[in-house]
Design a protein around this motif. Structure first.
Motif, short mmCIF file in Angstrom:
data_model
loop_
_atom_site.label_atom_id
_atom_site.label_comp_id
_atom_site.label_asym_id
_atom_site.label_seq_id
_atom_site.Cartn_x
_atom_site.Cartn_y
_atom_site.Cartn_z
N GLY A 57 -111.31 -36.39 -158.95
CA GLY A 57 -112.19 -35.49 -158.22
C GLY A 57 -111.56 -34.96 -156.95
O GLY A 57 -110.48 -35.37 -156.55
N VAL A 58 -112.26 -34.05 -156.34
CA VAL A 58 -111.81 -33.43 -155.09
C VAL A 58 -112.29 -34.30 -153.94
O VAL A 58 -113.47 -34.63 -153.87
CB VAL A 58 -112.39 -32.00 -154.96
N PRO A 96 -113.97 -35.36 -150.69
CA PRO A 96 -115.07 -34.68 -150.00
C PRO A 96 -114.62 -33.88 -148.77
O PRO A 96 -115.13 -32.79 -148.51
CB PRO A 96 -116.02 -35.81 -149.60
N GLU A 113 -113.30 -30.39 -149.90
CA GLU A 113 -114.19 -29.45 -150.59
C GLU A 113 -114.43 -28.13 -149.86
O GLU A 113 -114.40 -27.07 -150.48
CB GLU A 113 -115.52 -30.11 -150.93
N LEU A 168 -111.53 -25.73 -150.64
CA LEU A 168 -111.08 -25.67 -152.03
C LEU A 168 -110.73 -24.27 -152.51
O LEU A 168 -109.76 -24.08 -153.24
CB LEU A 168 -112.15 -26.28 -152.95
N GLY A 207 -118.15 -22.76 -157.38
CA GLY A 207 -118.18 -23.91 -156.47
C GLY A 207 -117.87 -25.19 -157.21
O GLY A 207 -117.71 -25.21 -158.41
#
Length: 161
Positions: free
Chosen positions: A115-116, A118, A121, A124, A161
């Protein structure tokens, strides 16, 4: 290889500029987005397979009508799928889905990666943005693919998003 990589980087930079200034013409056509999604999966299959990652597509039976530039939408989907495959561990799966969401279509791309982070984000979809973990893992790119994708989606009146 270095020349090809530099040429690709220059093309990406020019694309971002052209998209942001509105100087790229879009050919907006009525489409069944299921066809574009299927084509994106087909085009990304060899790349994912080479990484030991499988692609799974889950589409509704009903038509997903949109008005858009098929080539540019394919470019966005290809970027999202290749990023997901790149950051998915060997043996993992990238899942792509679509569903009607009122007058629009919602597309989901989900992978088995970490995952990215936090804290990353908010950046991104900015130019040259790359999470430090991607750089450390040797999976970084130019940092322009998601910025280009975001600009294309905005030009289509959508959100990413």
């Amino acid at each position: 290889q270095n020349a090809a990589r530099l040429s690709s980087l220059i093309d990406d930079i020019l694309d971002v500029e052209r998209l942001e200034t509105g100087s790229i013409a879009f050919v907006m056509l009525p489409l069944d987005l299921r066809e574009t999604l299927s084509e994106a999966v087909e085009q990304n299959h060899p790349y994912a397979e080479a990484l030991g990652v499988s692609l799974k597509i889950d589409l509704p039976r009903e038509v997903l009508p949109v008005r858009g530039d098929p080539g540019r939408l394919l470019q966005v989907l290809t970027n999202l799928l290749s990023n997901a495959a790149k950051f998915t561990p060997r043996g993992g799966t990238v899942r792509i889905s679509a569903e009607r969401n009122g007058a629009s279509v919602k597309i989901g791309v989900e992978d088995d990666g970490s995952g990215v982070p936090p804290e990353f984000e908010p950046r991104l979809f900015q130019r040259f943005a790359q999470a430090s973990q991607a750089k450390q893992a040797g999976r970084s790119g130019t940092g322009l693919g998601l910025a280009i994708s975001a600009a294309i989606i905005v030009r289509h009146g959508g959100e990413i998003g």
